[in-house]
Design a protein around this motif. Structure first.
Motif, PDB file in Angstrom:
ATOM      1  N   UNK A  66      -1.754 -16.452 -16.280  1.00  0.00           N
ATOM      2  CA  UNK A  66      -1.790 -16.384 -17.734  1.00  0.00           C
ATOM      3  C   UNK A  66      -1.679 -17.722 -18.429  1.00  0.00           C
ATOM      4  N   UNK A  67      -1.700 -18.812 -17.674  1.00  0.00           N
ATOM      5  CA  UNK A  67      -1.578 -20.157 -18.233  1.00  0.00           C
ATOM      6  C   UNK A  67      -2.855 -20.940 -17.973  1.00  0.00           C
ATOM      7  N   UNK A  68      -3.112 -21.929 -18.813  1.00  0.00           N
ATOM      8  CA  UNK A  68      -4.262 -22.804 -18.610  1.00  0.00           C
ATOM      9  C   UNK A  68      -3.802 -24.041 -17.847  1.00  0.00           C
ATOM     10  N   UNK A  69      -4.325 -24.218 -16.633  1.00  0.00           N
ATOM     11  CA  UNK A  69      -3.959 -25.334 -15.777  1.00  0.00           C
ATOM     12  C   UNK A  69      -5.116 -26.323 -15.677  1.00  0.00           C
ATOM     13  N   UNK A  70      -4.820 -27.598 -15.861  1.00  0.00           N
ATOM     14  CA  UNK A  70      -5.845 -28.627 -15.699  1.00  0.00           C
ATOM     15  C   UNK A  70      -6.313 -28.664 -14.251  1.00  0.00           C
ATOM     16  N   UNK A  71      -7.624 -28.755 -14.062  1.00  0.00           N
ATOM     17  CA  UNK A  71      -8.212 -28.883 -12.726  1.00  0.00           C
ATOM     18  C   UNK A  71      -9.311 -29.941 -12.804  1.00  0.00           C
ATOM     19  N   UNK A  72      -9.061 -31.080 -12.196  1.00  0.00           N
ATOM     20  CA  UNK A  72     -10.034 -32.170 -12.232  1.00  0.00           C
ATOM     21  C   UNK A  72     -11.085 -31.995 -11.142  1.00  0.00           C
ATOM     22  N   UNK A  73     -12.263 -32.591 -11.326  1.00  0.00           N
ATOM     23  CA  UNK A  73     -13.274 -32.557 -10.259  1.00  0.00           C
ATOM     24  C   UNK A  73     -12.704 -33.096  -8.951  1.00  0.00           C
ATOM     25  N   UNK A  74     -13.040 -32.412  -7.853  1.00  0.00           N
ATOM     26  CA  UNK A  74     -12.563 -32.834  -6.548  1.00  0.00           C
ATOM     27  C   UNK A  74     -11.194 -32.319  -6.176  1.00  0.00           C
ATOM     28  N   UNK A  75     -10.553 -31.569  -7.079  1.00  0.00           N
ATOM     29  CA  UNK A  75      -9.223 -31.011  -6.814  1.00  0.00           C
ATOM     30  C   UNK A  75      -9.363 -29.530  -6.472  1.00  0.00           C
ATOM     31  N   UNK A  76      -8.541 -29.066  -5.538  1.00  0.00           N
ATOM     32  CA  UNK A  76      -8.556 -27.660  -5.131  1.00  0.00           C
ATOM     33  C   UNK A  76      -8.326 -26.755  -6.336  1.00  0.00           C
ATOM     34  N   UNK A  77      -9.154 -25.736  -6.480  1.00  0.00           N
ATOM     35  CA  UNK A  77      -9.060 -24.802  -7.604  1.00  0.00           C
ATOM     36  C   UNK A  77      -8.059 -23.695  -7.266  1.00  0.00           C
ATOM     37  N   UNK A  78      -7.043 -23.475  -8.090  1.00  0.00           N
ATOM     38  CA  UNK A  78      -6.083 -22.400  -7.796  1.00  0.00           C
ATOM     39  C   UNK A  78      -6.766 -21.045  -7.791  1.00  0.00           C
ATOM     40  N   UNK A  79      -6.445 -20.225  -6.779  1.00  0.00           N
ATOM     41  CA  UNK A  79      -7.060 -18.908  -6.616  1.00  0.00           C
ATOM     42  C   UNK A  79      -6.192 -17.835  -7.262  1.00  0.00           C
ATOM     43  N   UNK A  80      -6.879 -16.772  -7.673  1.00  0.00           N
ATOM     44  CA  UNK A  80      -6.144 -15.642  -8.241  1.00  0.00           C
ATOM     45  C   UNK A  80      -5.140 -15.068  -7.246  1.00  0.00           C
ATOM     46  N   UNK A  81      -5.509 -15.014  -5.956  1.00  0.00           N
ATOM     47  CA  UNK A  81      -4.608 -14.414  -4.984  1.00  0.00           C
ATOM     48  C   UNK A  81      -3.292 -15.178  -4.878  1.00  0.00           C
ATOM     49  N   UNK A  82      -3.299 -16.454  -5.224  1.00  0.00           N
ATOM     50  CA  UNK A  82      -2.073 -17.247  -5.139  1.00  0.00           C
ATOM     51  C   UNK A  82      -1.082 -16.846  -6.225  1.00  0.00           C
ATOM     52  N   UNK A  83      -1.527 -16.111  -7.234  1.00  0.00           N
ATOM     53  CA  UNK A  83      -0.587 -15.570  -8.213  1.00  0.00           C
ATOM     54  C   UNK A  83       0.408 -14.634  -7.533  1.00  0.00           C
ATOM     55  N   UNK A  84      -0.022 -13.984  -6.458  1.00  0.00           N
ATOM     56  CA  UNK A  84       0.885 -13.106  -5.719  1.00  0.00           C
ATOM     57  C   UNK A  84       1.998 -13.920  -5.068  1.00  0.00           C
ATOM     58  N   UNK A  85       1.668 -15.079  -4.533  1.00  0.00           N
ATOM     59  CA  UNK A  85       2.682 -15.977  -3.975  1.00  0.00           C
ATOM     60  C   UNK A  85       3.711 -16.351  -5.039  1.00  0.00           C
ATOM     61  N   UNK A  86       3.241 -16.675  -6.234  1.00  0.00           N
ATOM     62  CA  UNK A  86       4.148 -17.057  -7.320  1.00  0.00           C
ATOM     63  C   UNK A  86       5.054 -15.894  -7.709  1.00  0.00           C
ATOM     64  N   UNK A  87       4.491 -14.682  -7.777  1.00  0.00           N
ATOM     65  CA  UNK A  87       5.308 -13.526  -8.156  1.00  0.00           C
ATOM     66  C   UNK A  87       6.369 -13.225  -7.098  1.00  0.00           C
ATOM     67  N   UNK A  88       6.000 -13.366  -5.830  1.00  0.00           N
ATOM     68  CA  UNK A  88       6.977 -13.155  -4.761  1.00  0.00           C
ATOM     69  C   UNK A  88       8.104 -14.180  -4.854  1.00  0.00           C
TER      70      UNK A  88
END
Length: 303
Positions: A66-88
């Motif tokens: 639900x937040x806007x995260x900066x992602x520069x070219x060449x940087x790994x893009x955060x995946x939706x599935x990783x939201x589950x890691x954060x919730x855990x």
């Protein structure tokens, strides 16, 4: 819609995106139009997307938890599935902060708060701030999102890739976090040994021979160091689990993302490190998280 006249109509952009294979062409067109500042800028963004660059790199940001995260070219893009890691991680952090009312890690969100955020500070009155470490942090999205959910935390993040470190510093600034460049725990301050409440690691776990089978957006535009997990995909995660007991506080938790296929081996690695293992999965997000808890009665941390 952009605040300028543009020779590129929304329908024309949609047609170009669809021809390039973008499944959600209409949604992407609206995002590009909203983000562009000039006609030339819009044309450049459309060209980059049609050429196969990840949408997040073109926009310069990704939505995560639900937040806007900066992602520069060449940087790994955060995946939706990783939201589950954060919730855990948030659920286990709440247990540490409020032991009288433990949360269920399988359902960490408070029904009254769909975003899963804790109350002010996310901690019991009088308790010191939770110490959170985000290894292999990439853009820093996971650590920054966890800090936003929990409130006041002491946040430290690490990545070996210099571009990722620069990007992560922008995302963790709101939490007052620190970002270090280096290999896993090596650059962390020694004062954190035995003090970390939550250690999350979105380490690479794609087996080397399978990296070439990833979608072009990943294998061509994201750093290989963020994707390649070694022969069986678990090389980095084994190193993380071996180091974790040194840094975790008694009762502290290690959490990392893996695949369902790799989970049994990952659980075995957590067990060998002396941590108490736990696994959770989300069919909706196609996500698997392995956790390890340092026994509360354990002695001092190792060397």
């Amino acid at each position: 819609m952009p605040a300028f006249p543009s020779p590129l109509s929304e329908s024309a952009i949609v047609a170009r995106l669809r021809a390039a294979g973008c499944v959600f062409a209409e949604d992407e067109a609206r995002l590009l139009l909203a983000e562009a500042r000039t006609p030339a800028g819009l044309a450049d963004m459309v060209d980059r997307r049609v050429a196969g660059q990840p949408l997040e790199h073109v926009l310069g940001w990704a939505e995560f938890c639900g937040l806007r995260m900066a992602v520069d070219p060449g940087v790994f893009v955060p995946r939706r599935r990783t939201e589950f890691l954060v919730r855990q991680a948030a659920a286990l952090a709440r247990q540490a902060a409020a032991p009288a009312g433990p949360a269920d890690p399988a359902d960490p969100a408070d029904p009254a708060d769909p975003a899963g955020r804790a109350g002010p500070g996310g901690q019991a009155p009088g308790r010191a701030r939770l110490v959170v470490v985000d290894l292999c942090c990439g853009s820093g999205a996971a650590g920054a999102a966890l800090a936003a959910i929990l409130g006041q935390v002491e946040l430290h993040a690490v990545d070996i890739d210099r571009a990722a470190v620069r990007c992560a510093r922008r995302n963790v600034a709101a939490a007052g976090g620190q970002v270090y460049e280096g290999d896993l725990c090596a650059p962390l301050p020694a004062t954190l040994r035995g003090r970390v409440d939550i250690l999350i690691a979105n380490a690479p776990y794609v087996p080397t021979e399978e990296v070439g089978m990833l979608p072009p957006e990943a294998r061509l535009h994201e750093p290989r160091v963020a994707l390649d997990g070694g022969a069986d995909g678990l090389d980095i995660l084994r190193r993380v689990t071996a180091a974790a007991p040194t840094w975790l506080a008694p009762g502290g938790h290690l959490l990392f993302e893996t695949s369902e296929r790799q989970a049994p081996q990952a659980v075995a690695a957590v067990t060998r490190s002396g941590l108490i293992p736990h696994m959770a999965s989300s069919g909706q997000l196609n996500a698997a998280v392995v956790a390890g808890t340092r026994p509360a009665a354990a002695g001092g941390p190792g060397g």
